[in-house]
Enzyme design. Structure first.
Site, short mmCIF file in Angstrom:
data_model
loop_
_atom_site.label_atom_id
_atom_site.label_comp_id
_atom_site.label_asym_id
_atom_site.label_seq_id
_atom_site.Cartn_x
_atom_site.Cartn_y
_atom_site.Cartn_z
N ARG A 14 -7.59 -3.61 9.49
CA ARG A 14 -6.65 -4.56 10.11
C ARG A 14 -7.29 -5.30 11.29
O ARG A 14 -6.99 -6.46 11.55
CB ARG A 14 -5.36 -3.86 10.50
CG ARG A 14 -4.70 -3.25 9.27
CD ARG A 14 -3.21 -3.09 9.39
NE ARG A 14 -2.74 -2.18 8.36
CZ ARG A 14 -2.46 -2.54 7.11
NH1 ARG A 14 -2.60 -3.79 6.73
NH2 ARG A 14 -2.05 -1.66 6.23
N LYS A 60 -4.80 5.48 15.05
CA LYS A 60 -4.86 4.84 13.73
C LYS A 60 -6.29 4.91 13.21
O LYS A 60 -7.10 5.68 13.70
CB LYS A 60 -4.37 3.39 13.87
CG LYS A 60 -2.85 3.30 13.86
CD LYS A 60 -2.35 3.53 12.45
CE LYS A 60 -0.83 3.54 12.39
NZ LYS A 60 -0.38 3.76 11.00
N LYS A 81 0.83 -1.21 0.00
CA LYS A 81 0.00 0.00 0.00
C LYS A 81 0.87 1.26 0.00
O LYS A 81 0.68 2.16 -0.82
CB LYS A 81 -0.92 -0.03 1.23
CG LYS A 81 -1.95 1.07 1.27
CD LYS A 81 -3.26 0.59 1.88
CE LYS A 81 -3.26 0.65 3.39
NZ LYS A 81 -3.91 1.85 3.92
N ARG A 101 -9.01 12.01 12.52
CA ARG A 101 -7.58 11.75 12.73
C ARG A 101 -6.76 13.04 12.76
O ARG A 101 -7.08 14.00 12.07
CB ARG A 101 -7.06 10.76 11.67
CG ARG A 101 -7.73 9.40 11.87
CD ARG A 101 -7.32 8.39 10.85
NE ARG A 101 -5.91 8.06 10.92
CZ ARG A 101 -5.31 7.25 10.06
NH1 ARG A 101 -5.99 6.70 9.09
NH2 ARG A 101 -4.03 6.99 10.18
N ARG A 143 -6.91 1.57 17.98
CA ARG A 143 -6.64 0.14 17.78
C ARG A 143 -6.31 -0.60 19.06
O ARG A 143 -6.60 -1.78 19.18
CB ARG A 143 -5.46 -0.03 16.81
CG ARG A 143 -5.91 -0.20 15.43
CD ARG A 143 -4.83 -0.68 14.50
NE ARG A 143 -5.34 -0.54 13.14
CZ ARG A 143 -4.60 -0.25 12.10
NH1 ARG A 143 -3.31 -0.06 12.24
NH2 ARG A 143 -5.14 -0.17 10.92
N ASP A 145 1.61 -1.33 11.94
CA ASP A 145 0.31 -1.83 11.47
C ASP A 145 0.06 -3.29 11.85
O ASP A 145 -1.03 -3.81 11.63
CB ASP A 145 0.23 -1.71 9.94
CG ASP A 145 0.11 -0.26 9.51
OD1 ASP A 145 -0.47 0.53 10.29
OD2 ASP A 145 0.60 0.08 8.42
N ARG A 191 3.06 5.91 -3.15
CA ARG A 191 4.24 6.69 -3.54
C ARG A 191 4.52 6.56 -5.03
O ARG A 191 4.97 7.50 -5.68
CB ARG A 191 5.44 6.28 -2.70
CG ARG A 191 5.31 6.82 -1.26
CD ARG A 191 6.08 5.99 -0.27
NE ARG A 191 6.09 6.54 1.07
CZ ARG A 191 5.16 6.32 2.00
NH1 ARG A 191 4.08 5.61 1.71
NH2 ARG A 191 5.27 6.84 3.21
#
Ligand code: DC
Length: 672
Positions: A404, A356, A28, A129, A360, A329, A33
């Protein structure tokens, strides 16, 4: 992109021994990028293996809004026409980055050196966030940023043409902030230097170097790392090709699944093992995991290897805080592994987990406890006590739209006594669209629960190829699938019919190759809507002109572009699975006996008030079949990997049911 309001639950039940040789989706971070950096180099960059998850697609959409031309050539293969440093233009719209923090923070850096205003927003989760960490250094450089209370989205960046280079020490180790400043520095005169307290993932630096930018990294004795880049470097225009390696954060779920499911052994190809990303593999090995690296190599500045993972008895360890940036992560899935290890696993330095995609740390503890595992946090340390017996499971986990958490607990369900259900699997689309399907292919048992209707949701574009002879029912099927799954639809037969029609109505013979080629080059949208296309004689003419290789060639690019564009597509014809879209996600070949098809066509014609004898319809079809099957190029035949659907004895509804079930089994996320 606002995420689908229609959540759908998924259940993961006890898995058998996992076996298989698989690849995971593209990384990812590297995918984001690759899109952004290739836009900054004049020339064309082909990106192979791009992760087509929602987050990366949101970066692609934002770049398009900023004036970069991106083309999806085929599945996971994109072409970016770089505009170079200084080449972006002001977006007419607000950039909606959905759930993606990476897209938002990096793009804020990218647009900062432009004297125009860019508006950013995102979904419910992204709007909570923190953005102050990027706002601070970008403001120091000269951008003006106005954000909602608490430095949250929506926000506006008004960039400056006179940015100032800075020396900036990151208060918190963050690859996103480092990358945002590096992207701003690309178009800022003189040298910008960023120091991070601990090294964080360096994909931006690796890819900048790959594109020919010069930058200097230095590690100090205290473990901090400084990166210096001179802005406005002159990079020679050039074309590039990038291969995105598999995402170690996605591979992590397969790795832990293989470790905790008995008698498993799996081979995972092409995983990015950049040391700044491989903290989980190192940790699991310390816990006694059998993970072997094979074929270690370097691709475009990134370390890549294949992994061989086998079931292992795990034991608890203490994971030091310094390792957190290299596996930030991975704590949800590490916590799941810890639940199966002997003893208490201690994980230090997790404050970042609170900010996150969800809090989390709380999500992990709550979910583990629900599954019958003892877990707690003290400050930013997480403690998980492994179960001497198999954890019980048998619960529904609240995923908080966190991909996740969703995937980690789907893996948990593979080895608990009772199945584990996650309340909403939609977020998995953001990073690992094919997760359940891939897991099922190696031995998992993951199913969507109570999927009843299709949401107008966002998903990675999929392509469905439907081929078959005339009157097999493929057109009806294709149209219904497109409508049901909210995909674009192209009846490619109408292209050949349009060529036939133009030739016939110009008074020419369909056998006249140059007339046919001329017509093929001049088809427009109006031709495709012309009711004459449906005439039988035009169908016959289409069958004749479609045998010319030149005509097929002239129509190929349009069909491929159609398949690759937008939200995904269903195409029907004769050679979609074999020639037009050989890498389609699904290939169906719909067929029926000549007699059944002639009956169908005869009824259809009678329904339209056209009186023809059955035998002549039968004869016409026989003739067309022969021509379509015998022609030298792209003859009508099923692709080797096509699923054959015989519709002789079943009606259109049954065909649709059968095919849509196959699609949903592979992509449960299409239902909600
Ligand atoms: O599906 P249809 O009857 O509308 O197609 C008309 C003709 O076009 C058919 O006889 C063969 C040709 N055709 C083709 O060669 N390749 C395609 N992909 C679609 C149609």
């Amino acid at each position: 992109m606002i995420h689908s309001p229609a959540p759908y639950p998924m259940r993961s039940s006890g898995a058998t021994a996992l076996k298989g040789d698989v690849s995971v989706p593209g990384d990812k971070s590297i995918s984001h990028r690759a899109l952004m950096l290739s836009s900054q180099v004049i020339g064309t960059t082909q990106i192979n293996g791009l992760l087509e998850g929602e987050d990366v697609l949101n970066t692609a959409k934002a770049l398009t809004a900023l004036g970069v031309q991106l083309t999806r050539l085929s599945k996971q293969c994109w072409e970016v026409h770089g505009v170079g440093i200084g080449g972006l233009r002001e977006s007419d719209h607000v950039l909606d980055l959905g759930n993606s923090g990476t897209s938002t923070r990096l793009l804020m850096g990218l647009v900062s050196p432009y004297p125009f205003t860019t508006f950013f927003t995102g979904d419910d989760s992204l709007r909570t966030r923190p953005m102050a960490r990027v706002i601070t250094p970008l403001t120091m450089m000269g951008a003006r940023i106005v954000a909602r209370g608490g430095n949250k989205l929506p926000l506006a960046v008004t960039g400056s043409a006179d940015m100032l280079p800075i020396r900036y020490s990151l208060p918190v180790a963050s690859a996103q902030v480092k990358s945002a400043v590096l992207l701003a520095a690309l178009n800022t005169p003189a040298t910008t230097t960023i120091t991070e307290p601990q090294p964080t993932r360096d994909h931006t630096e690796n890819m900048l170097r790959y594109f020919g930018f010069k930058l200097h990294s230095e590690k100090a004795e205290d473990g901090s790392v400084s990166v210096a880049i001179m802005g406005q470097q002159k990079i020679r225009p050039a074309d590039h090709e990038i291969y995105v390696p598999g995402d170690p954060s996605s591979a992590a779920f397969l790795v832990v699944a293989a470790l905790i499911c008995r008698n498993s052994s799996i081979y995972i190809r092409n995983v990015c093992v950049n040391p700044l990303r491989a903290g989980l593999f190192k940790t699991l090995k310390e816990m006694g995991a059998s993970i072997e690296l094979r074929n270690e190599r370097s691709i475009a500045g990134e370390d890549v290897a294949d992994l061989v993972v086998s079931s292992s008895r795990l034991k608890a360890i203490t994971v030091p805080a310094e390792r957190a940036p290299s596996m930030i992560d991975e704590y949800p899935i590490l916590a799941v592994a810890a639940a199966f290890a002997e003893g208490e696993t201690v994980m230090h330095g997790l404050s970042e987990l609170r900010v996150k995609e969800s809090d989390r740390l709380s999500a992990i503890i709550e979910s583990l406890e629900a599954c019958g595992v003892t877990a707690r946090a003290e400050g930013d340390t997480l403690y998980v006590t492994g179960c001497a017996e198999q954890p019980k499971g048998g619960v529904t986990i609240h995923t908080r739209y966190d991909h996740r958490i969703a995937m980690a607990f789907m893996v948990m369900g593979m080895a608990t006594a009772q199945p584990v259900t996650v309340d909403d699997a939609t977020a998995i689309q953001t990073s690992f669209p094919d997760f359940a399907n891939l897991m099922n292919s190696i031995g998992a048992d993951m199913v969507a629960v109570g999927a009843t209707h299709v949401a107008a949701t966002t998903h990675a574009p999929i392509t469905i190829a439907i081929d078959g002879p005339a009157a097999s029912g493929k057109g009806t099927l294709a149209r219904r699938l497109a409508e049901y799954f909210d995909l674009e639809y192209l009846d490619t037969g109408s292209l050949y019919r349009a060529v036939g029609m133009k030739v016939v109505y110009a008074g020419k013979d369909p056998q006249d190759k140059s007339a046919a080629l001329e017509a093929a080059k001049n088809i427009d949208a109006e031709d495709l809507a012309n009711p004459r296309l449906r005439q039988e004689r035009i169908g016959q003419a289409a069958s004749v002109v479609s045998a010319f290789p030149e005509v097929r060639e002239a129509l190929l690019e349009f069909q491929r572009q159609f398949a690759a564009s937008g939200k995904g597509a269903v195409l029907d014809g004769r050679d979609i699975g074999t020639v037009v879209c050989p890498d389609a996600d699904f290939k169906f070949f719909v067929t029926a006996t000549l007699y059944a098809r002639a009956k169908r066509r005869h009824r259809e014609l009678q329904g339209q008030g056209i009186e023809v004898v059955f035998e002549s319809v039968l004869e016409d079809l026989r003739e067309r079949d022969a021509r379509d099957e015998k022609r030298s190029v792209a003859p009508l035949k099923p692709a080797d990997d096509a699923i054959i659907i015989d519709s002789s004895a079943i009606d259109a509804n049954n065909v649709f049911e059968k095919v849509s079930q196959i699609v949903l089994k592979k992509y449960p996320a299409l239902a909600a």
